[in-house]
Motif scaffolding. Structure first.
Motif, mmCIF file in Angstrom:
data_model
loop_
_atom_site.group_PDB
_atom_site.id
_atom_site.type_symbol
_atom_site.label_atom_id
_atom_site.label_comp_id
_atom_site.label_asym_id
_atom_site.label_seq_id
_atom_site.Cartn_x
_atom_site.Cartn_y
_atom_site.Cartn_z
ATOM 1 N N PRO A 30 0.828 -1.212 0.000
ATOM 2 C CA PRO A 30 0.000 0.000 0.000
ATOM 3 C C PRO A 30 0.865 1.266 0.000
ATOM 4 O O PRO A 30 1.946 1.271 0.583
ATOM 5 C CB PRO A 30 -0.782 -0.083 1.314
ATOM 6 C CG PRO A 30 -0.683 -1.490 1.755
ATOM 7 C CD PRO A 30 0.569 -2.059 1.183
ATOM 8 N N SER A 31 0.360 2.325 -0.655
ATOM 9 C CA SER A 31 1.116 3.578 -0.626
ATOM 10 C C SER A 31 0.334 4.676 0.098
ATOM 11 O O SER A 31 0.737 5.826 0.091
ATOM 12 C CB SER A 31 1.492 4.022 -2.035
ATOM 13 O OG SER A 31 0.355 4.410 -2.756
ATOM 14 N N HIS A 32 -0.780 4.275 0.715
ATOM 15 C CA HIS A 32 -1.592 5.221 1.498
ATOM 16 C C HIS A 32 -2.395 4.358 2.455
ATOM 17 O O HIS A 32 -2.839 3.273 2.073
ATOM 18 C CB HIS A 32 -2.511 6.004 0.543
ATOM 19 C CG HIS A 32 -3.256 7.140 1.169
ATOM 20 N ND1 HIS A 32 -4.287 6.968 2.067
ATOM 21 C CD2 HIS A 32 -3.130 8.496 1.017
ATOM 22 C CE1 HIS A 32 -4.761 8.168 2.431
ATOM 23 N NE2 HIS A 32 -4.061 9.103 1.804
ATOM 24 N N ILE A 33 -2.610 4.820 3.695
ATOM 25 C CA ILE A 33 -3.274 3.919 4.648
ATOM 26 C C ILE A 33 -4.779 3.781 4.411
ATOM 27 O O ILE A 33 -5.387 2.815 4.847
ATOM 28 C CB ILE A 33 -2.997 4.307 6.132
ATOM 29 C CG1 ILE A 33 -3.365 5.757 6.423
ATOM 30 C CG2 ILE A 33 -1.581 4.010 6.533
ATOM 31 C CD1 ILE A 33 -3.259 6.120 7.903
ATOM 32 N N ILE A 34 -5.376 4.745 3.710
ATOM 33 C CA ILE A 34 -6.813 4.656 3.432
ATOM 34 C C ILE A 34 -7.070 4.260 1.980
ATOM 35 O O ILE A 34 -7.993 3.503 1.680
ATOM 36 C CB ILE A 34 -7.497 6.006 3.746
ATOM 37 C CG1 ILE A 34 -7.480 6.271 5.252
ATOM 38 C CG2 ILE A 34 -8.919 6.076 3.213
ATOM 39 C CD1 ILE A 34 -8.347 5.335 6.074
ATOM 40 N N VAL A 35 -6.260 4.771 1.087
ATOM 41 C CA VAL A 35 -6.423 4.471 -0.344
ATOM 42 C C VAL A 35 -5.140 3.759 -0.790
ATOM 43 O O VAL A 35 -4.252 4.381 -1.373
ATOM 44 C CB VAL A 35 -6.615 5.781 -1.156
ATOM 45 C CG1 VAL A 35 -7.182 5.504 -2.534
ATOM 46 C CG2 VAL A 35 -7.487 6.780 -0.412
ATOM 47 N N PRO A 36 -5.049 2.455 -0.520
ATOM 48 C CA PRO A 36 -3.754 1.773 -0.703
ATOM 49 C C PRO A 36 -3.201 1.836 -2.132
ATOM 50 O O PRO A 36 -1.986 1.878 -2.319
ATOM 51 C CB PRO A 36 -4.050 0.325 -0.308
ATOM 52 C CG PRO A 36 -5.316 0.377 0.467
ATOM 53 C CD PRO A 36 -6.089 1.557 0.002
ATOM 54 N N ALA A 37 -4.103 1.849 -3.145
ATOM 55 C CA ALA A 37 -3.615 1.853 -4.536
ATOM 56 C C ALA A 37 -3.743 3.246 -5.141
ATOM 57 O O ALA A 37 -3.975 3.389 -6.345
ATOM 58 C CB ALA A 37 -4.385 0.817 -5.354
ATOM 59 N N ILE A 38 -3.551 4.249 -4.343
ATOM 60 C CA ILE A 38 -3.717 5.644 -4.775
ATOM 61 C C ILE A 38 -2.798 5.978 -5.949
ATOM 62 O O ILE A 38 -3.072 6.852 -6.752
ATOM 63 C CB ILE A 38 -3.451 6.593 -3.571
ATOM 64 C CG1 ILE A 38 -3.954 8.006 -3.834
ATOM 65 C CG2 ILE A 38 -1.991 6.643 -3.172
ATOM 66 C CD1 ILE A 38 -3.957 8.926 -2.604
ATOM 67 N N HIS A 39 -1.682 5.258 -6.050
ATOM 68 C CA HIS A 39 -0.673 5.563 -7.078
ATOM 69 C C HIS A 39 -1.010 4.948 -8.435
ATOM 70 O O HIS A 39 -0.271 5.129 -9.386
ATOM 71 C CB HIS A 39 0.699 5.057 -6.606
ATOM 72 C CG HIS A 39 0.711 3.589 -6.275
ATOM 73 N ND1 HIS A 39 0.147 3.077 -5.130
ATOM 74 C CD2 HIS A 39 1.209 2.523 -6.944
ATOM 75 C CE1 HIS A 39 0.304 1.774 -5.104
ATOM 76 N NE2 HIS A 39 0.933 1.398 -6.199
ATOM 77 N N LYS A 40 -2.106 4.201 -8.506
ATOM 78 C CA LYS A 40 -2.426 3.522 -9.773
ATOM 79 C C LYS A 40 -3.612 4.180 -10.460
ATOM 80 O O LYS A 40 -4.557 4.613 -9.801
ATOM 81 C CB LYS A 40 -2.779 2.063 -9.494
ATOM 82 C CG LYS A 40 -1.592 1.233 -9.067
ATOM 83 C CD LYS A 40 -1.758 -0.197 -9.540
ATOM 84 C CE LYS A 40 -0.528 -1.013 -9.316
ATOM 85 N NZ LYS A 40 0.617 -0.586 -10.089
ATOM 86 N N ASN A 41 -3.596 4.197 -11.786
ATOM 87 C CA ASN A 41 -4.775 4.690 -12.497
ATOM 88 C C ASN A 41 -5.563 3.509 -13.075
ATOM 89 O O ASN A 41 -5.107 2.360 -13.046
ATOM 90 C CB ASN A 41 -4.398 5.722 -13.573
ATOM 91 C CG ASN A 41 -3.512 5.135 -14.656
ATOM 92 O OD1 ASN A 41 -3.618 3.950 -14.970
ATOM 93 N ND2 ASN A 41 -2.643 5.949 -15.225
ATOM 94 N N ARG A 42 -6.745 3.789 -13.592
ATOM 95 C CA ARG A 42 -7.638 2.691 -14.001
ATOM 96 C C ARG A 42 -7.088 1.908 -15.195
ATOM 97 O O ARG A 42 -7.406 0.740 -15.379
ATOM 98 C CB ARG A 42 -9.052 3.196 -14.249
ATOM 99 C CG ARG A 42 -9.205 4.178 -15.351
ATOM 100 C CD ARG A 42 -10.549 4.856 -15.254
ATOM 101 N NE ARG A 42 -10.559 6.068 -16.018
ATOM 102 C CZ ARG A 42 -11.139 6.191 -17.204
ATOM 103 N NH1 ARG A 42 -11.768 5.172 -17.729
ATOM 104 N NH2 ARG A 42 -11.094 7.324 -17.840
ATOM 105 N N TYR A 43 -6.240 2.536 -16.007
ATOM 106 C CA TYR A 43 -5.667 1.818 -17.152
ATOM 107 C C TYR A 43 -4.699 0.745 -16.676
ATOM 108 O O TYR A 43 -4.666 -0.375 -17.187
ATOM 109 C CB TYR A 43 -4.972 2.806 -18.106
ATOM 110 C CG TYR A 43 -5.945 3.830 -18.636
ATOM 111 C CD1 TYR A 43 -6.853 3.487 -19.645
ATOM 112 C CD2 TYR A 43 -6.006 5.114 -18.088
ATOM 113 C CE1 TYR A 43 -7.787 4.408 -20.105
ATOM 114 C CE2 TYR A 43 -6.937 6.035 -18.542
ATOM 115 C CZ TYR A 43 -7.825 5.676 -19.553
ATOM 116 O OH TYR A 43 -8.756 6.585 -19.985
ATOM 117 N N GLN A 44 -3.914 1.113 -15.652
ATOM 118 C CA GLN A 44 -2.968 0.117 -15.102
ATOM 119 C C GLN A 44 -3.732 -1.038 -14.445
ATOM 120 O O GLN A 44 -3.340 -2.197 -14.561
ATOM 121 C CB GLN A 44 -2.067 0.777 -14.058
ATOM 122 C CG GLN A 44 -1.105 1.796 -14.635
ATOM 123 C CD GLN A 44 -0.385 2.529 -13.527
ATOM 124 O OE1 GLN A 44 -0.998 3.117 -12.654
ATOM 125 N NE2 GLN A 44 0.938 2.496 -13.566
#
Ligand code: SF4
Length: 470
Positions: free
Chosen positions: A149-163
């Motif tokens: 995870p890269s955020h404690i609430i939004v773990p996949a915050i670093h990814k966009n929907r295409y990825q």
């Protein structure tokens, strides 16, 4: 707690700064989250009073943690659950693996839990031959990607929907469209089966209520509810400080958590479980275990200077306003817990001011985190104190030591200060353009490559003052 990264903070940050896609995704998300949070705070009358009440609850609980842990244990046992204490991450891993083996578990479904990330539970269970599936959508994405995870609430915050679509298409063997309904439809189809076939459900714990022995789980996807209602065995893993004394206190912290995290008035699913299924209950597990993890928390508790770090309700609001997190994202912190709170608790949990002691420098000390924190944790003060602690222990790097040594030497006496100012004013001449140092300086290159450094004035204040007096 965490596997130590190979690179140091400076190199991890430099690497992250080159990842434009990640930075764009993070910036977009934190702007949305902090905007929503500000709106939610304005809508709740007396936000500052709610913050103060949250602080008082957290402070009181942490100050009397021994009492509330005993009360919680007693009430969970009364309801037929079992309580275990693990003093280290290794002990927790072993204990949970043993419990799963005892129930001959082959398939485990998990809901989002930072403490299980902290103790690296998944790899331990997989090594013991079990299949572990993350059921939170973001955690599921990261599990497939082999990332943390890269955020404690939004773990996949670093990814966009295409990825994400690319990842799902690879697992699916055929194309999954990069739009949100298609992505969630795919995850739901896969995860439904996993829930139905799970032998054990493992959850984290947002808050445990000591007076009733209740475990509260908040999610927006309902996955924690399925993880606790369908498998016969449920194991909840909880950081030792995640307690509130009463249901009334729970009401306050549950009002602040979603508002601070995502700007929601209430999270979509709030599940409260009270041990195993009782006669007459229509669902619920047959066996319930609570594993309470210390893993360095007792050390923080014993240290009055840093105890407030345990008041955290894990809302992530400090991440969303941090100018450093905004630029480098969560992975550059190298720890399970990033952002301002991660920079405080990681060196303390790890008891390591050398390697992890770099993290308090991932801050501008602007105090935005402190003002955003619903529990009023003085984050920038704690970060500053940790820097002092590191310096006092002699762990500063050679360049910094030299620079501040020189600064001290020259600024100590009026005569040397005067000399230094004069020397700087003359020495900088070839580098100055329009009042700024614009050329790259070897040891200041990270600053001067991308920003203008104001030049020292031609005439010092003393010179001008002297002239004025004449
Ligand atoms: S330190 Fe405060 S703002 Fe940051 S996650 Fe914890 S409670 Fe939220």
């Amino acid at each position: 707690m965490s596997d130590r990264p190979v690179l140091h903070l400076r190199d991890r940050a430099a690497k992250a700064l080159k990842d434009e896609q990640m930075r764009q995704a993070v910036r977009k998300a934190v702007d949305r989250l902090s905007g929503n949070k500000d709106k939610a705070a304005r809508e709740l009358p007396n936000w500052e009073e709610w913050r103060e009440q949250t602080r008082l609850i957290r402070e009181h609980t942490v100050d009397h943690l021994d009492y509330y842990l005993a009360l919680l244990t007693q009430n969970i046992r009364k309801a037929g659950g079992k309580v275990h204490f693990a003093s280290t991450a290794g002990e927790a891993r072993q204990l949970i693996a043993k419990l799963c083996q005892q129930y001959e578990a082959k398939h485990i479904v998990k809901s989002k839990s930072m403490v299980t990330e902290e103790i690296h539970l998944n790899s331990a269970l997989e090594a013991a031959g079990m299949e572990v599936v993350e059921s939170d959508l973001a955690e599921y994405i990261l599990q497939l990607a082999g990332e943390t995870p890269s955020h404690i609430i939004v773990p996949a915050i670093h990814k966009n929907r295409y990825q994400i679509a690319e990842l799902f298409s690879r697992v699916n063997g055929e194309k999954v469209e990069p739009d949100t309904p298609a992505l969630t439809r795919f995850a739901r189809k896969v995860l439904r089966d996993k829930f139905m076939n799970a032998d054990v459900g493992i959850t984290g714990c947002n808050f445990a209520v000591a007076e009733t022995g209740s475990i509260t789980l908040v999610t927006n996807e309902g996955n924690a509810r399925l993880s606790t209602a369908l498998p016969k065995v449920v194991i909840t893993v909880m950081g030792m400080e995640r307690i509130v004394p009463t249901f009334e206190d729970l009401e306050t912290v549950l009002s602040m958590l979603p508002r601070s995290a995502t700007g929601q008035k209430v999270t979509s699913y709030v599940s409260v479980i009270n041990g195993p299924r009782q006669p007459g209950d229509i669902d619920g597990c047959e066996q319930f275990h609570l594993v309470i993890v210390d893993n360095g928390r007792s050390r923080i508790l014993a240290d009055e200077e840093y105890r407030a770090a345990l008041h955290c309700i894990r809302c992530g609001a400090c991440f969303n306003v941090c100018p450093v997190y905004r630029q480098i994202g969560g992975h550059a912190y190298g720890s399970v817990y990033g952002g301002p709170i991660g920079s405080v608790i990681t060196p303390l949990l790890e008891n390591d001011m050398v390697f992890w002691g770099e993290l308090p420098y991932a801050s501008t000390l602007c105090a935005a985190c402190t003002f955003a924190c619903p529990a009023k944790i003085p984050l920038q003060e704690l970060l500053f104190n940790l820097r002092q602690k590191r310096v006092s222990a002699g762990h500063t790097d050679a360049v910094e030591k030299f620079a501040f040594g020189m600064w001290k030497r020259f600024f100590k006496l009026p005569s040397t200060y005067k000399f230094a100012m004069k020397a700087a004013s003359l020495g900088q001449k070839p580098l100055v353009k329009n009042g700024y140092i614009t050329a790259a300086l070897p040891i200041l290159a990270n600053w001067t490559n991308s920003r203008y450094l104001p030049a020292a004035a031609d005439k010092t204040f003393r010179d001008r003052w002297k002239k004025r007096e004449k």
